[in-house]
Write a protein that holds these residues in place. Structure first.
Motif, PDB file in Angstrom:
ATOM      1  N   SER A 163     -24.383  75.806  -5.961  1.00 34.09           N
ATOM      2  CA  SER A 163     -23.519  75.471  -4.838  1.00 34.09           C
ATOM      3  C   SER A 163     -24.365  74.639  -3.874  1.00 34.09           C
ATOM      4  N   ILE A 164     -23.731  74.001  -2.937  1.00 33.36           N
ATOM      5  CA  ILE A 164     -24.485  73.181  -1.984  1.00 33.36           C
ATOM      6  C   ILE A 164     -25.446  74.054  -1.195  1.00 33.36           C
ATOM      7  N   GLU A 165     -25.003  75.243  -0.836  1.00 28.56           N
ATOM      8  CA  GLU A 165     -25.870  76.166  -0.099  1.00 28.56           C
ATOM      9  C   GLU A 165     -27.082  76.575  -0.939  1.00 28.56           C
ATOM     10  N   GLU A 166     -26.878  76.881  -2.228  1.00 25.62           N
ATOM     11  CA  GLU A 166     -27.995  77.251  -3.108  1.00 25.62           C
ATOM     12  C   GLU A 166     -28.951  76.072  -3.287  1.00 25.62           C
ATOM     13  N   PHE A 167     -28.396  74.873  -3.470  1.00 24.90           N
ATOM     14  CA  PHE A 167     -29.228  73.677  -3.627  1.00 24.90           C
ATOM     15  C   PHE A 167     -30.096  73.472  -2.386  1.00 24.90           C
ATOM     16  N   CYS A 168     -29.482  73.582  -1.224  1.00 23.97           N
ATOM     17  CA  CYS A 168     -30.219  73.380   0.022  1.00 23.97           C
ATOM     18  C   CYS A 168     -31.301  74.442   0.207  1.00 23.97           C
TER      19      CYS A 168
ATOM     20  N   TYR B  46     -25.083  67.178   4.403  1.00 24.81           N
ATOM     21  CA  TYR B  46     -23.871  66.418   4.697  1.00 24.81           C
ATOM     22  C   TYR B  46     -24.170  65.162   5.519  1.00 24.81           C
ATOM     23  N   LYS B  47     -25.206  65.194   6.339  1.00 25.03           N
ATOM     24  CA  LYS B  47     -25.577  64.013   7.125  1.00 25.03           C
ATOM     25  C   LYS B  47     -26.065  62.897   6.212  1.00 25.03           C
ATOM     26  N   LEU B  48     -26.852  63.250   5.197  1.00 22.28           N
ATOM     27  CA  LEU B  48     -27.411  62.273   4.254  1.00 22.28           C
ATOM     28  C   LEU B  48     -26.697  62.355   2.907  1.00 22.28           C
ATOM     29  N   LYS B  49     -25.407  62.568   2.933  1.00 18.74           N
ATOM     30  CA  LYS B  49     -24.631  62.812   1.718  1.00 18.74           C
ATOM     31  C   LYS B  49     -24.790  61.703   0.686  1.00 18.74           C
ATOM     32  N   ASP B  50     -24.913  60.436   1.128  1.00 17.94           N
ATOM     33  CA  ASP B  50     -25.060  59.315   0.194  1.00 17.94           C
ATOM     34  C   ASP B  50     -26.387  59.348  -0.558  1.00 17.94           C
ATOM     35  N   GLU B  51     -27.378  60.023  -0.008  1.00 20.23           N
ATOM     36  CA  GLU B  51     -28.694  60.111  -0.650  1.00 20.23           C
ATOM     37  C   GLU B  51     -28.874  61.402  -1.438  1.00 20.23           C
ATOM     38  N   MET B  52     -27.905  62.265  -1.407  1.00 20.83           N
ATOM     39  CA  MET B  52     -27.988  63.550  -2.099  1.00 20.83           C
ATOM     40  C   MET B  52     -27.453  63.430  -3.528  1.00 20.83           C
ATOM     41  N   PRO B  53     -27.726  64.424  -4.374  1.00 20.65           N
ATOM     42  CA  PRO B  53     -27.255  64.346  -5.765  1.00 20.65           C
ATOM     43  C   PRO B  53     -25.735  64.377  -5.864  1.00 20.65           C
ATOM     44  N   ARG B  54     -25.239  63.871  -6.986  1.00 23.29           N
ATOM     45  CA  ARG B  54     -23.792  63.877  -7.231  1.00 23.29           C
ATOM     46  C   ARG B  54     -23.297  65.305  -7.347  1.00 23.29           C
ATOM     47  N   THR B  55     -22.097  65.513  -6.872  1.00 27.71           N
ATOM     48  CA  THR B  55     -21.476  66.829  -6.937  1.00 27.71           C
ATOM     49  C   THR B  55     -20.204  66.735  -7.773  1.00 27.71           C
ATOM     50  N   PHE B  56     -19.728  67.876  -8.220  1.00 29.08           N
ATOM     51  CA  PHE B  56     -18.454  67.932  -8.920  1.00 29.08           C
ATOM     52  C   PHE B  56     -17.694  69.162  -8.438  1.00 29.08           C
ATOM     53  N   ASN B  57     -16.387  69.112  -8.583  1.00 32.21           N
ATOM     54  CA  ASN B  57     -15.532  70.192  -8.107  1.00 32.21           C
ATOM     55  C   ASN B  57     -15.021  71.031  -9.263  1.00 32.21           C
TER      56      ASN B  57
ATOM     57  N   LEU C  21     -20.042  71.826  -6.670  1.00 29.13           N
ATOM     58  CA  LEU C  21     -21.292  72.225  -7.313  1.00 29.13           C
ATOM     59  C   LEU C  21     -22.168  71.018  -7.608  1.00 29.13           C
ATOM     60  N   ILE C  22     -23.451  71.283  -7.820  1.00 29.65           N
ATOM     61  CA  ILE C  22     -24.431  70.271  -8.207  1.00 29.65           C
ATOM     62  C   ILE C  22     -25.047  70.747  -9.513  1.00 29.65           C
ATOM     63  N   SER C  23     -25.001  69.909 -10.538  1.00 28.09           N
ATOM     64  CA  SER C  23     -25.555  70.317 -11.832  1.00 28.09           C
ATOM     65  C   SER C  23     -27.078  70.351 -11.763  1.00 28.09           C
ATOM     66  N   ARG C  24     -27.668  71.123 -12.647  1.00 27.04           N
ATOM     67  CA  ARG C  24     -29.126  71.218 -12.711  1.00 27.04           C
ATOM     68  C   ARG C  24     -29.729  69.844 -13.002  1.00 27.04           C
ATOM     69  N   GLU C  25     -29.069  69.076 -13.878  1.00 23.99           N
ATOM     70  CA  GLU C  25     -29.568  67.744 -14.239  1.00 23.99           C
ATOM     71  C   GLU C  25     -29.514  66.785 -13.050  1.00 23.99           C
ATOM     72  N   ALA C  26     -28.413  66.834 -12.276  1.00 26.92           N
ATOM     73  CA  ALA C  26     -28.296  65.973 -11.101  1.00 26.92           C
ATOM     74  C   ALA C  26     -29.365  66.316 -10.070  1.00 26.92           C
ATOM     75  N   ALA C  27     -29.664  67.594  -9.926  1.00 26.23           N
ATOM     76  CA  ALA C  27     -30.723  68.016  -9.003  1.00 26.23           C
ATOM     77  C   ALA C  27     -32.084  67.503  -9.477  1.00 26.23           C
TER      78      ALA C  27
END
Length: 98
Positions: A39-44, A55-66, A72-78
């Motif tokens: 989850s975004i909270e777990e990733f952070c 959320y401030k730097l959302k464009d620079e963060m990994p891709r998410t999916f719903n 969620l953020i996949s392990r590979e995207a992270a």
């Protein structure tokens, strides 16, 4: 008429009966590491970022999916995101030393 000043008796502090129980946010590290998606909270939490910064730097963060209502953020995207951040850090360090 004379007024008497009476100080109230000191009340004893209440005894602590129990401590706070662990919440869902304090998951063991092994459980979070085994996850295929965060989850975004777990990733952070895992990358020591605040959710606000995510959320401030959302464009620079990994891709998410719903999935239903969860983002969620996949392990590979992270892993890709970490590699990109490391490469960007190396490039800026090289430019500064030149």
């Amino acid at each position: 008429m004379q007024l008497l000043c009476v100080e109230p008796a000191a009340m004893p502090r209440p005894k602590v009966i129990s401590r706070k129980k662990a919440t869902a946010r304090t998951e063991p590290a092994a459980f979070v590491d085994d996850a295929d998606a965060y989850s975004i909270e777990e990733f952070c939490r895992r990358h020591r970022l605040s959710v606000q910064l995510f959320y401030k730097l959302k464009d620079e963060m990994p891709r998410t999916f719903n999935i239903v209502k969860r983002r969620l953020i996949s392990r590979e995207a992270a892993a890709r995101w970490r590699a990109e951040r490391e490469a960007a850090g190396l490039c800026s360090a090289t430019e500064q030393s030149a």
